[in-house]
Design an enzyme around this catalytic site. Structure first.
Site, PDB file in Angstrom:
ATOM      1  N   ASP A  92       5.131  -3.762 -12.129  1.00  0.00           N
ATOM      2  CA  ASP A  92       4.588  -3.448 -10.812  1.00  0.00           C
ATOM      3  C   ASP A  92       4.749  -4.695  -9.958  1.00  0.00           C
ATOM      4  O   ASP A  92       4.079  -5.708 -10.177  1.00  0.00           O
ATOM      5  CB  ASP A  92       3.112  -3.064 -10.936  1.00  0.00           C
ATOM      6  CG  ASP A  92       2.474  -2.765  -9.586  1.00  0.00           C
ATOM      7  OD1 ASP A  92       3.211  -2.384  -8.667  1.00  0.00           O
ATOM      8  OD2 ASP A  92       1.245  -2.925  -9.455  1.00  0.00           O
ATOM      9  N   THR A  93       5.662  -4.648  -8.993  1.00  0.00           N
ATOM     10  CA  THR A  93       5.988  -5.847  -8.223  1.00  0.00           C
ATOM     11  C   THR A  93       5.303  -5.817  -6.868  1.00  0.00           C
ATOM     12  O   THR A  93       5.044  -4.752  -6.306  1.00  0.00           O
ATOM     13  CB  THR A  93       7.511  -5.987  -8.022  1.00  0.00           C
ATOM     14  OG1 THR A  93       7.983  -4.853  -7.300  1.00  0.00           O
ATOM     15  CG2 THR A  93       8.210  -6.037  -9.366  1.00  0.00           C
ATOM     16  N   PRO A  94       5.005  -6.994  -6.315  1.00  0.00           N
ATOM     17  CA  PRO A  94       4.250  -7.053  -5.062  1.00  0.00           C
ATOM     18  C   PRO A  94       5.017  -6.451  -3.891  1.00  0.00           C
ATOM     19  O   PRO A  94       6.241  -6.532  -3.812  1.00  0.00           O
ATOM     20  CB  PRO A  94       4.039  -8.555  -4.843  1.00  0.00           C
ATOM     21  CG  PRO A  94       4.277  -9.173  -6.174  1.00  0.00           C
ATOM     22  CD  PRO A  94       5.282  -8.317  -6.851  1.00  0.00           C
ATOM     23  N   SER A 110      14.991 -44.985   1.286  1.00  0.00           N
ATOM     24  CA  SER A 110      15.114 -43.898   0.298  1.00  0.00           C
ATOM     25  C   SER A 110      13.754 -43.274   0.007  1.00  0.00           C
ATOM     26  O   SER A 110      13.197 -43.448  -1.074  1.00  0.00           O
ATOM     27  CB  SER A 110      15.777 -44.408  -0.991  1.00  0.00           C
ATOM     28  OG  SER A 110      15.199 -45.599  -1.467  1.00  0.00           O
ATOM     29  N   ASP A 124       0.759  14.395  -0.222  1.00  0.00           N
ATOM     30  CA  ASP A 124      -0.456  15.173   0.037  1.00  0.00           C
ATOM     31  C   ASP A 124      -1.057  14.848   1.402  1.00  0.00           C
ATOM     32  O   ASP A 124      -1.792  15.663   1.973  1.00  0.00           O
ATOM     33  CB  ASP A 124      -1.488  14.916  -1.062  1.00  0.00           C
ATOM     34  CG  ASP A 124      -1.798  13.437  -1.247  1.00  0.00           C
ATOM     35  OD1 ASP A 124      -0.842  12.649  -1.357  1.00  0.00           O
ATOM     36  OD2 ASP A 124      -2.985  13.067  -1.269  1.00  0.00           O
ATOM     37  N   ASP A 162       0.804  -1.220   0.000  1.00  0.00           N
ATOM     38  CA  ASP A 162       0.000   0.000   0.000  1.00  0.00           C
ATOM     39  C   ASP A 162       0.836   1.268   0.000  1.00  0.00           C
ATOM     40  O   ASP A 162       0.407   2.311   0.495  1.00  0.00           O
ATOM     41  CB  ASP A 162      -0.966   0.011   1.206  1.00  0.00           C
ATOM     42  CG  ASP A 162      -2.161   0.943   0.985  1.00  0.00           C
ATOM     43  OD1 ASP A 162      -2.550   1.104  -0.182  1.00  0.00           O
ATOM     44  OD2 ASP A 162      -2.664   1.508   1.970  1.00  0.00           O
TER      45      ASP A 162
END
Length: 635
Positions: free
Chosen positions: A114-116, A546, A172, A38
């Protein structure tokens, strides 16, 4: 006379050609936006697309409708909706996947990722950063420098991004405070210096309001730098450094359309090449010279880093996909053991000793990663002790490949220094890595040529070497059946050796426990011993639980084709536990025995074993006869 208001088809075609020519020769900047959740990454990209007029009218109409539906106040547009395409992203209000967008201005073309921001999706951020020239690291002016700010900055620097923009967003919401902006920049500068970022550009912005995005804002009269778009259009992305390096062309494809043409196609990773240049093909070391540089648009007199070409050579030498064509007098290094930084990207933790596919340039080899030397705390840069790497962890470890690969340190060449690791079973990418250097022991250890070959050893014994790999749960009957098989083969004058799971733990593997990492190393060592014994011409019989498919496949890959038989002793858990010859299940159920297969440690049954034995249907003697019959027929 033609009306000047209307253009002829020829004039229109000229305009189109002029536009396309201008567009084609614009420089391209790849950049990413990253930061914490965010911080406004998607909003910023949406604003860039909007201000550069890269939104069609129908998209704008849909965007306005979507903005109202998600609750944006008044006539304002939620620009993040342009980028957050996944339904899950819109529902959660976060970016999950990497969203790539293309836009262009009068001066430059752009591809933005746009990366997370969420820590859970750090692996996606690494994907976006791997091809970027510049990173825009966003900071929420209300929150300042956060953990993800540090993590993403470290990763951006780690993968070789040298242009950093610190975008202090949402100005702002803090009344465009100069003091807040300068405090954040000062704090970030202290951190950036500690990880090797010596230069960055800081810009106060509001992605939502558009302040300092494409034009300077009157709300920040104290800011004297450029708006973000001006900086993106003017930042120098200089490829001349790559062109000044020695030639490196990883061969992607051997182009052989007919008997009269043979060329080697790929993207030039570094350097320049001209017809007549001497080259060396690695890892073989064979030399030749370039006779032609072929492209779809015709032959070239010179090709440089960043161009995709086909090289024709003067000599018929062996060269295939995965090889590297290099300058003859300055070739790349070749090695099979390295130190590397690894970013772990899978939910399942790194298993030291397990074999993964390693993709480096166009090369694909099998590689094992040792336990990390340390894990890196991205907040403090502290080196932490670690036995493995979990999701999103960053660590330094040593790795070994099953054959030599052509490489260069990542700091010098991203193409030949950057790699990914792929899980052999799921084919999922589990890690990204950067090679630092080859290990000295890799350069000092060489194969010694011998005169007596494995074929001669086998011929002396009048048999074909083989590995009979028995796998199954504890109590399934592996050791019992394997012992009968060996006795029967011995009576047939076959030369055998039985490696039993319990027996090797008394000597060769007495230092190993039963954790997943120890089980992997246990099987790796047994596989190496079995390989040596087949080199001696023996039929090797092994009886090991195994439990993991990946390790059984690792051993299969060690043995020549046609010499490995996986024998699945398929006994249900309930039946194996009922037998409980050694009392191990009882101890495991009582909590006295940890990491016991079938109880608190998994067993991965074979999916395509050469032989399957159901011990609830036949006796051990019958099972042994069936195995020997299959072995002799198979030979």
């Amino acid at each position: 006379m033609t009306d000047p208001i209307y253009k002829t088809d020829a004039l229109i075609a000229q305009d189109i050609d002029a536009y396309l020519s201008q567009h084609q020769h614009k420089s391209l900047l790849r950049f990413i936006t990253c930061g914490s959740v965010d911080d406004g990454k998607s909003t910023l990209i949406g604003r860039l697309l909007y201000d550069s007029k890269m939104i069609f009218e129908d998209q704008l109409t849909a965007l306005e409708a979507d903005s109202k539906r998600v609750g944006t106040q008044g006539e304002e547009i939620d620009f993040a909706l342009l980028v957050d395409g996944l339904a899950a992203e819109r529902e959660q209000g976060i970016t999950i996947d990497v969203a790539y967008r293309f836009f262009t201005t009068e001066k430059r073309k752009f591809i933005v990722a746009d990366t997370p921001g969420h820590e859970q999706y750090t692996r996606n951020m690494v994907t976006g950063a791997s091809t970027a020239d510049l990173a825009v690291i966003l900071i929420d002016a209300r929150k300042g420098v956060l953990t993800q700010t540090r993590r993403h900055s470290y990763l951006a620097n780690l993968v070789g991004i040298r242009h950093i923009v610190l975008a202090v967003n949402k100005m702002d919401l803090v009344d465009y405070s100069r003091d807040i902006f300068e405090t954040i920049v000062s704090e970030y500068r202290d951190f950036a210096g500690s990880i090797g970022i010596t230069d960055f550009v800081a810009i106060p912005i509001s992605g939502f309001r558009g302040d300092n995005i494409t034009t300077l804002s009157s709300n920040t009269p104290w800011y004297e730098g450029p708006p973000l778009m001006d900086h993106l259009e003017s930042v120098e992305v200089d490829n001349s450094a790559d062109q000044a390096k020695p030639l490196r062309l990883p061969v992607q494809w051997v182009n052989r359309p007919n008997l009269d043409f043979r060329g080697f196609s790929g993207l030039i990773a570094s350097g320049t090449v001209k017809p007549g240049d001497a080259i060396r093909v690695l890892p073989s070391g064979k030399t030749s010279s370039v006779s032609r540089i072929v492209t779809l648009d015709g032959d070239l007199d010179e090709a440089v880093a960043g161009q995709s070409v086909t090289l024709c050579l003067a000599d018929e030498i062996d060269c295939s996909r995965g090889d590297v064509i290099a300058a003859a007098d300055n070739p790349s290094q070749v090695a099979d053991q390295f130190e590397a930084t690894i970013v772990w990207m899978a939910d399942e933790a790194l298993k030291p000793g397990r074999a993964y596919w390693l993709k480096l340039g166009t090369q694909m080899v099998s590689a094992t990663v040792q336990a990390p030397k340390y894990e890196i705390n991205v907040n403090t840069m502290e080196h932490l002790a670690a036995k493995t790497l979990d999701l999103n962890a960053i660590g330094v470890a040593e790795l070994a490949t099953d054959r030599p690969v052509v490489f260069e340190p990542y700091a010098e060449n991203r193409t030949l220094g950057g790699f990914i690791l792929v899980d052999k079973i799921s084919n999922a990418t589990v890690a990204a890595g950067m090679l630092h250097f080859s290990l000295r022991r890799a350069q000092n250890v060489h194969w010694q040529a011998v005169d007596i070959t494995r074929e001669m050893h086998a011929g002396l014994k009048n048999q074909k070497p083989a590995v009979l790999w028995f796998t199954g749960l504890s109590g399934s009957g592996k050791s019992t059946i394997a012992n009968i098989v060996e006795k029967k083969l011995h009576r047939m004058n076959r030369h055998t050796f039985l490696l039993d799971g319990d027996n090797v733990r008394h000597g060769l593997n007495k230092d190993l426990g039963f954790t997943e990492a120890d089980r992997i190393e246990n099987i790796r060592r047994v596989g190496e011993v079995a390989k040596l014994m087949t080199d001696a011409g023996l039929i090797v019989i092994t009886a090991f639980i195994s439990p993991f498919r990946a390790e059984r496949e690792m051993v299969r890959a060690m043995i020549p084709d046609g010499e490995f038989l996986e024998i699945f002793i398929d006994t249900p858990l309930a039946e194996a536990e009922r037998r409980d010859v050694k009392g191990l299940y009882r101890k495991a159920r009582a909590g006295e025995l940890k990491n016991f297969t079938g109880i608190d440690s998994p067993y991965e049954a074979p999916e395509a074993a050469e032989i399957r034995i159901d011990t609830t249907a036949i006796t051990p003697e019958q099972a042994a006869d069936e195995i020997i019959e299959r072995l002799l027929g198979w030979h």
